[in-house]
Design a protein around this motif. Structure first.
Motif: not given
Length: 156
Positions: A5-6, A10-11, A16-18
């Motif tokens: 799901g969304f 988002l998690i 991934g960004l961190l």
């Protein structure tokens, strides 16, 4: 396939960004998308090949069944023609004792009929073998669903 799901996306994006940082994240996402696309295409290709093989095997089995039925009918026709020939020969082989000369003409007529019967059996055998070879060259699907599935797979 996966029930993501969304919130899960988002998690994953935040982690991934961190981990990767803002510079390497777009390149990693693009690479992951390309790999997922390749995997999906190869799985779809394998499914198409498997379904085509199954359809071909089904057609082969139908063709063998039709060939067996055709052979059975040809053999039955040969047996009935040979039985008719024997009955004609048995009638021709027993001369009519009371008619003398008439028995010879009946025997000649029976021999002529026997020859025509032999010719008919030979032509029937040739016709059935030519139709059997023609059916092996161009097998046609017997039901509309198989032909529509074949058309669908050909257009892809």
């Amino acid at each position: 396939m996966f029930d993501i799901g969304f919130l899960e996306l988002l998690i994953i994006g935040v982690v991934g960004l961190l981990v990767l940082g803002p510079e390497r994240l777009p390149k990693a996402a693009r690479t992951a998308g390309l790999w997922i696309g390749r995997i999906k295409r190869s799985v779809a290709g394998m499914q198409r090949e498997i379904s085509a093989q199954l359809e071909a095997e089904e057609l082969r089995q139908k063709l063998k069944e039709q060939e067996r039925k055709l052979d059975d009918s040809v053999n039955q026709a040969k047996r009935s023609a040979e039985q008719a020939k024997r009955s004609v020969e048995s009638i021709a082989g027993t001369p009519n004792k009371g008619n003398g000369g008439q028995a010879d003409s009946t025997g000649a007529q029976s021999a002529s009929a026997g020859q025509r019967l032999d010719d008919a059996v030979d032509s029937a055998a040739r016709a059935s073998s030519s139709s059997a070879s023609a059916s092996t060259l161009s097998p046609a699907p017997s039901d509309d669903t198989a032909s529509s599935e074949h058309k669908d797979s050909a257009t892809r």
